[in-house]
Design a protein around this motif. Structure first.
Motif, PDB file in Angstrom:
ATOM      1  N   GLU A   1       0.840  -1.192   0.000  1.00  0.00           N
ATOM      2  CA  GLU A   1       0.000   0.000   0.000  1.00  0.00           C
ATOM      3  C   GLU A   1       0.880   1.249   0.000  1.00  0.00           C
ATOM      4  O   GLU A   1       2.071   1.203   0.339  1.00  0.00           O
ATOM      5  CB  GLU A   1      -0.868   0.030   1.265  1.00  0.00           C
ATOM      6  N   ARG A   2       0.262   2.355  -0.344  1.00  0.00           N
ATOM      7  CA  ARG A   2       0.974   3.626  -0.289  1.00  0.00           C
ATOM      8  C   ARG A   2       1.441   3.892   1.146  1.00  0.00           C
ATOM      9  O   ARG A   2       0.691   3.772   2.090  1.00  0.00           O
ATOM     10  CB  ARG A   2       0.078   4.762  -0.747  1.00  0.00           C
ATOM     11  N   GLY A   3       2.714   4.218   1.300  1.00  0.00           N
ATOM     12  CA  GLY A   3       3.256   4.548   2.605  1.00  0.00           C
ATOM     13  C   GLY A   3       3.690   3.364   3.439  1.00  0.00           C
ATOM     14  O   GLY A   3       4.139   3.537   4.571  1.00  0.00           O
ATOM     15  N   ALA A   4       3.583   2.145   2.891  1.00  0.00           N
ATOM     16  CA  ALA A   4       4.004   0.977   3.670  1.00  0.00           C
ATOM     17  C   ALA A   4       5.508   1.013   3.950  1.00  0.00           C
ATOM     18  O   ALA A   4       5.964   0.589   5.015  1.00  0.00           O
ATOM     19  CB  ALA A   4       3.627  -0.300   2.939  1.00  0.00           C
ATOM     20  N   PHE A   5       6.277   1.508   2.984  1.00  0.00           N
ATOM     21  CA  PHE A   5       7.724   1.632   3.154  1.00  0.00           C
ATOM     22  C   PHE A   5       8.124   3.082   2.916  1.00  0.00           C
ATOM     23  O   PHE A   5       7.675   3.705   1.948  1.00  0.00           O
ATOM     24  CB  PHE A   5       8.479   0.758   2.148  1.00  0.00           C
ATOM     25  N   ASP A   6       8.983   3.618   3.789  1.00  0.00           N
ATOM     26  CA  ASP A   6       9.527   4.936   3.483  1.00  0.00           C
ATOM     27  C   ASP A   6      10.594   4.797   2.396  1.00  0.00           C
ATOM     28  O   ASP A   6      10.983   3.687   2.011  1.00  0.00           O
ATOM     29  CB  ASP A   6      10.078   5.616   4.742  1.00  0.00           C
TER      30      ASP A   6
ATOM     31  N   LEU B   1       5.364  -0.358  -6.006  1.00  0.00           N
ATOM     32  CA  LEU B   1       4.802   0.572  -5.031  1.00  0.00           C
ATOM     33  C   LEU B   1       3.950   1.623  -5.728  1.00  0.00           C
ATOM     34  O   LEU B   1       4.310   2.102  -6.812  1.00  0.00           O
ATOM     35  CB  LEU B   1       5.929   1.273  -4.258  1.00  0.00           C
ATOM     36  N   PRO B   2       2.833   2.008  -5.124  1.00  0.00           N
ATOM     37  CA  PRO B   2       2.000   3.055  -5.726  1.00  0.00           C
ATOM     38  C   PRO B   2       2.733   4.381  -5.860  1.00  0.00           C
ATOM     39  O   PRO B   2       2.430   5.167  -6.757  1.00  0.00           O
ATOM     40  CB  PRO B   2       0.809   3.158  -4.774  1.00  0.00           C
TER      41      PRO B   2
END
Length: 586
Positions: free
Chosen positions: A512-517, A533-534
């Protein structure tokens, strides 16, 4: 299957059978085994369903009556996700006896099924037949589960526990945005069938947000179940209409297919992770076995002490290995041998763990194919704890958006498309991009492999109930929820956790968006992981959307409080705690 994988399995089979795999339930902390929660908590995907559960509790029902009420209400207000034409798993805990039971209401293949019926002229899987219309539909299990749970575990008659759902179907409810969008996505299929048009068109047009959707045929079907129990759906007038509707659309259901359906009570799968006892779904769910494998693999590391990239890397590698075994070994245990004790053994996990490089991704077996498609609104889950400490974790589904799209006229029952969850053709991926082989091949009366993973977590300090929709991603979302509770998060924080997923094939990490910095993503790529990644805005794949709809409740034994967490991704999610008296058993 690679040579390394065969060797690991052979080594695991050498583990002495006498060695324990499952542990006994942990102590219940200072609160003691006889303590009761201060009220009741329900988390579901729609406020009308949550309210139905509390309405039944207020009438003297227990968590199991409430589960029937919530399940039936979701069948009315969430046809996008589940319904009487689908199936589900009910994981139940009876506080008085301390017993856990898994009620398997998974759909079954009709007698006419053969793999050849799903093969196109080119020899490949005919996806339209597998996912749409009469040949996509397996024999529903949810109505039988409602009857079974009410009669065996509830206190109230079905007429009481089904009353909120009957009212919702008869009087209607406001269409919400997710329902409108789902219909638009499936409109071409839905409007092939006259019964479906009758059930879901409003004044001859597709439903719009804010309109009232009434389903009088579905109300009458629910009334038949309330009056006649099992026979109200599986025999008699409703059954005749179901068979006639399927056959008129070109399918081959029979009255015998319906009358022969039975729910199965199975022993839940149990294992330990750190201070927790995990109670979860056994086969024909693949979820519990995969969850045990992943947590057994991860148990050797102090995940809380690792940096985000290292933690994500190890978690992804555990996912990769569990989904690989899912492909080859999991199926309906009534038809095939599923090596559960081996796959969930800590010794087998140790062998898998030894193949994980701490700084490098392990390439999956290279198979070309399509990305995992979007699936968040198909399937639904709810969690309940009542004032006596009874618990219910229930995941139910019609598979894809609006199932097969077929409503047999006069029933209001939207049929599932669970036949696509079988390995209809060996080695060819289904709608979720996962494959299977002989263990999950279709046979008359067989139940397709599922990813639904209703789960209890028990520690000396806390008891949690959780689950989610999400197709093949269900298992990894529950995994992340378990790890969140182990990190000390509350129910709402667990429901809100960002999600990522790897399922062995295709060899890509979705998130999902923001799952990984940015730093974590960069390091994971440096380790060899392929990330979709989105934030990259490159492929337009399913990862551009939010996932799942996790619903969870938690009883904190230290403080004597209840928490309910509804997935914040959807405004319809409804998680509530209410003060309620514990009713004395009759």
């Amino acid at each position: 299957m690679t040579l390394v994988h065969r060797v690991l399995l052979a080594l695991a089979l050498l583990v002495p059978a006498a060695l324990p795999v499952h542990a006994e339930a942990p102590a219940r902390g200072q609160a003691g085994a006889t303590a009761h929660p201060p009220g009741a908590a329900i988390a579901s995907a729609h406020p009308a369903a949550t309210e139905a559960g509390f309405e039944v509790l207020a009438k003297g029902g227990n968590a199991f009556d409430a589960a029937v009420a919530v399940s039936a209400a979701l069948s009315v207000v969430e046809p996008i996700s589940s319904g009487l034409g689908g199936g589900g798993f009910f994981l139940l805990h009876d506080a008085a006896s301390g017993r856990d039971v898994f009620v398997d209401a998974r759909e079954t293949a009709p007698a006419a099924v053969t793999s050849e019926r799903y093969r196109g002229a080119d020899g490949k899987l005919d996806s339209d037949r597998a996912q749409n219309g009469p040949w996509a539909a397996a024999i529903p299990g949810l109505p039988a589960a409602l009857v079974h749970v009410a009669e065996r575990y509830g206190r109230l008659p079905l007429s009481e526990s089904l009353a909120p759902a009957i009212r919702l179907a008869r009087d209607g409810f406001p269409v919400y945005g997710r329902l409108e969008r789902g219909y638009a996505a499936r409109r071409e299929v839905m409007e092939r069938y006259p019964g479906t048009r009758q059930a879901f068109l409003i004044d001859g047009k597709p439903m719009r947000e804010g309109q009232i959707l009434r389903q009088p045929d579905l109300a009458r079907t629910l009334e038949a179940i309330a009056e006649r129990g099992f026979d109200g759906f599986y025999r008699g007038p409703v059954a005749k209409k179901l068979v006639a509707g399927v056959r008129a659309a070109g399918g081959q259901w029979t009255a015998e297919d319906l009358a022969a359906y039975r729910v199965k009570e199975r022993e839940p799968l149990r294992f330990r992770y750190r201070d927790w006892e995990i109670v979860t779904a056994p086969p024909p769910s693949s979820g519990g076995v995969a969850l045990a494998q992943m947590l057994n693999i991860l148990s050797a590391w102090d995940l809380r002490g690792l940096d985000p990239a290292a933690r994500a890397h190890l978690t992804i590698e555990a996912m990769r290995r569990a989904y690989r075994d899912r492909t080859f070994y999991l199926g309906d245990p009534d038809f095939v041998h599923v090596p559960v004790d081996v796959l969930t053994s800590p010794y087998y996990a140790a062998g898998l763990r030894a193949t994980i490089h701490p700084e490098k991704a392990t390439p999956s077996d290279a198979l070309s194919g399509l990305p995992t498609p979007l699936e968040d609104e198909e399937t639904t889950h709810f969690s309940i704890i009542d004032a006596e400490g009874n618990r219910a974790a229930v995941t139910q589904t019609v598979n894809l958006l609006f199932g097969s799209g077929l409503v047999p006229p006069g029933t209001g029952v939207l049929l599932n498309n669970e036949m696509d969850d079988f390995a209809l053709l060996p080695g060819q991926p289904n709608a979720f991009g996962v494959m299977g082989y002989e263990a999950n091949a279709p046979q008359p009366g067989k139940r397709p492999l599922s990813s639904m993973t209703p789960t209890f977590m028990l520690s000396p300090d806390r008891i949690a109930v959780l689950g989610t929709p999400g197709g093949s991603r269900i298992i990894t979302m529950v995994l992340l929820g378990v790890l969140g509770y182990d990190d000390g998060l509350g129910a709402q924080e667990v429901a809100a956790l960002p999600r990522f997923h790897h399922q062995w094939w295709p060899d890509v990490v979705l998130a999902e968006r923001g799952a990984f910095d940015a730093a974590t993503a960069q390091r994971l790529r440096a380790m060899g992981h392929t990330l979709d990644l989105p934030e990259d805005n490159v492929s337009g794949r399913a990862s551009s959307h939010v996932w799942g709809n996790l619903q969870t409740v938690m009883w904190d034994l230290r403080s004597g409080t209840l928490q309910a967490g509804g997935d914040p991704r959807y405004r319809e999610s409804s998680a509530q705690v209410r003060q309620m008296e514990a009713a004395a058993a009759p």
